[in-house]
Enzyme design. Structure first.
Site, short mmCIF file in Angstrom:
data_model
loop_
_atom_site.label_atom_id
_atom_site.label_comp_id
_atom_site.label_asym_id
_atom_site.label_seq_id
_atom_site.Cartn_x
_atom_site.Cartn_y
_atom_site.Cartn_z
CG LEU A 88 -12.75 -2.86 0.41
CD1 LEU A 88 -11.53 -3.60 0.95
CD2 LEU A 88 -13.54 -2.27 1.57
CG ASP A 89 -11.93 -6.82 -4.38
OD1 ASP A 89 -12.74 -6.85 -3.44
OD2 ASP A 89 -11.13 -7.74 -4.62
CE LYS A 90 -19.98 -4.48 -9.18
NZ LYS A 90 -20.30 -4.41 -10.63
#
Length: 251
Positions: A111-113
């Site tokens: 789950l990207d930053k």
């Protein structure tokens, strides 16, 4: 103790030492021949059977049966700014240090930053591999806000498949929920997929939250985690089993 166990429940000492990971059967036979194994204080003999309750020593050191590994399955509401990596040396704001769980665990997928929401963490490598298989069609649901008003054409095109990363994304369910917001359910896990899909139509994602993975819904405050319930885990395992059976080996 052995007197109360049936013959079928007892195993040969060489097999027992192999099963608990102490040494191979052949090595165990050699140790017996060399007189280096004691069972309840007496020299072991070839073919001797044990229950596992005895005091077994090799070179006068007690052989301990390893404890059964306890599997951890966590649901975590990842905050914005936390990176889903186990590389704690290179990434200061990593998910592992943030949670600080006493047992070694790792995230399932990414789950990207800049995104937030539901992600699983576990120490069970088997379930990780099954969930991450591209053809397993596991649903992941997101709520998204973009930088400008949404059109019907945008919703239709997003759901029909978008060319990103040299592929066409799978058809997906998408529904407008507000002037600049929508809900989308994906079965793929392409890198920054929703953001890239939106960018293709000249939209920019302002906020992105994952609210469901398969049968598990997000029900935690930001930054908190909980164990998956028995019911959630049972259903999850059933979904994994069903999808793995249809896996055709292609990626």
């Amino acid at each position: 103790f052995c007197e109360y166990m049936s013959e079928e429940q007892l195993v040969r000492i060489n097999k027992y030492l192999s099963e608990i990971g102490f040494c191979s059967r052949r090595r165990a036979d050699t140790l017996i021949e060399q007189g280096r194994i004691l069972i309840d204080g007496k020299l072991a003999v070839m073919g001797q059977k044990v229950s596992g309750q005895e005091q077994i020593k090799v070179d006068n050191k007690l052989v301990k049966k390893p404890e059964k590994k306890k599997y951890i399955y966590l649901a975590f509401n990842k905050p914005i700014g936390i990176v889903c990596t186990t590389d704690t040396r290179r990434e200061e704001n990593n998910i592992i240090d943030y949670i600080n769980y006493p047992t070694r665990i790792f995230p399932i997928g990414r789950l990207d930053k800049p995104s937030e929401g539901l992600i699983f963490l576990t120490n069970d490598g088997d379930i990780v591999n099954k969930i991450l298989r591209a053809n397993n069609q596991h649903e992941k649901e997101y709520v998204v806000e973009v930088n400008k008003p949404i059109t019907k054409e945008f919703i239709k095109s997003m759901g029909s498949g978008v060319p990103i990363l040299d592929v066409i994304t799978n058809k997906c369910f998408i529904k407008q929920t507000g002037k600049k917001s929508f809900k989308i359910i994906l079965t793929q896990g392409l890198n920054r997929q929703i953001r890239r899909m939106c960018e293709y139509f000249d939209y920019r994602v302002i906020s992105l939250k994952r609210i469901r993975i398969m049968n598990v819904k997000l029900d935690l405050p930001v930054g908190e985690y909980r164990d998956l319930t028995a019911n959630e885990l049972n259903t999850l395992n059933q979904l994994v089993i069903k999808s793995t059976k249809t896996y055709d080996g292609k990626s």
